[in-house]
Design a protein around this motif. Sequence first.
Motif, PDB file in Angstrom:
ATOM      1  N   PHE A  78       0.837  -1.198   0.000  1.00  0.00           N
ATOM      2  CA  PHE A  78       0.000   0.000   0.000  1.00  0.00           C
ATOM      3  C   PHE A  78       0.876   1.253   0.000  1.00  0.00           C
ATOM      4  CE2 PHE A  78      -2.433   3.297   2.290  1.00  0.00           C
ATOM      5  CZ  PHE A  78      -3.479   3.440   1.404  1.00  0.00           C
ATOM      6  N   ALA A  79       1.931   1.270   0.810  1.00  0.00           N
ATOM      7  CA  ALA A  79       2.838   2.416   0.860  1.00  0.00           C
ATOM      8  C   ALA A  79       3.555   2.598  -0.470  1.00  0.00           C
ATOM      9  CB  ALA A  79       3.843   2.255   1.988  1.00  0.00           C
ATOM     10  N   ILE A  80       3.932   1.495  -1.092  1.00  0.00           N
ATOM     11  CA  ILE A  80       4.594   1.564  -2.399  1.00  0.00           C
ATOM     12  C   ILE A  80       3.631   2.121  -3.441  1.00  0.00           C
ATOM     13  CG2 ILE A  80       5.608   0.193  -4.260  1.00  0.00           C
ATOM     14  CD1 ILE A  80       6.691  -1.682  -2.030  1.00  0.00           C
ATOM     15  N   ALA A  81       2.386   1.647  -3.420  1.00  0.00           N
ATOM     16  CA  ALA A  81       1.383   2.141  -4.364  1.00  0.00           C
ATOM     17  C   ALA A  81       1.163   3.647  -4.179  1.00  0.00           C
ATOM     18  CB  ALA A  81       0.071   1.386  -4.200  1.00  0.00           C
ATOM     19  N   GLN A  82       1.116   4.107  -2.935  1.00  0.00           N
ATOM     20  CA  GLN A  82       0.948   5.542  -2.674  1.00  0.00           C
ATOM     21  C   GLN A  82       2.122   6.333  -3.246  1.00  0.00           C
ATOM     22  OE1 GLN A  82       0.316   5.462   1.637  1.00  0.00           O
ATOM     23  NE2 GLN A  82      -1.652   6.441   1.253  1.00  0.00           N
ATOM     24  N   MET A  83       3.330   5.816  -3.051  1.00  0.00           N
ATOM     25  CA  MET A  83       4.521   6.500  -3.540  1.00  0.00           C
ATOM     26  C   MET A  83       4.498   6.576  -5.067  1.00  0.00           C
ATOM     27  SD  MET A  83       8.523   5.523  -3.006  1.00  0.00           S
ATOM     28  CE  MET A  83       8.249   3.939  -3.778  1.00  0.00           C
ATOM     29  N   LEU A  84       4.163   5.472  -5.735  1.00  0.00           N
ATOM     30  CA  LEU A  84       4.116   5.461  -7.190  1.00  0.00           C
ATOM     31  C   LEU A  84       3.007   6.367  -7.715  1.00  0.00           C
ATOM     32  CD1 LEU A  84       4.798   1.694  -7.899  1.00  0.00           C
ATOM     33  CD2 LEU A  84       6.379   3.611  -8.186  1.00  0.00           C
TER      34      LEU A  84
END
Length: 150
Positions: A78-84
């Motif tokens: 989820f954090a990676i998706a937010q960053m991308l």
Amino acid sequence: MIVFDLLCGDGHRFEGWFGSAADFSVQRERQQLACPSCGSSRVERVPSASRVNLGAQEPKPATLPAKHTPDMEGKDPFAIAQMLYSRMLDELLTRTEDVGKDFPAEARKIFYQEAPARGIRGEASAEEHEALLDEGIPVARLPLPPGRLN
């Protein structure tokens, strides 16, 4: 967050934002979802094609982060998706012109080659958005988080 294209039993297409696919399933089972156009709770997920039109620019090779970069190390998906998503918004806001409420008219001018081809963004009502799609003009709705308007 994950965005799904949804379709109600009466044929109205709309978007829904969910914390996960499981959140969508739970809300659907509990009939907590409703069509914003007609209120129908018969809601199905439909395939979506993501596309952002940045105008007639020279294509550049995709530069996605390596599978294990330091800024992703130890982070949940989820954090990676937010960053991308944040990176994508930065690119979109940098490479497009904000035409505000003139978006529907300007999108038509570009599509019908009455204005220079370029990436634009702006505001359109649900009805204006549907009308553009009905004309075959490729547009996409992309809700921006608060504070990300420029």
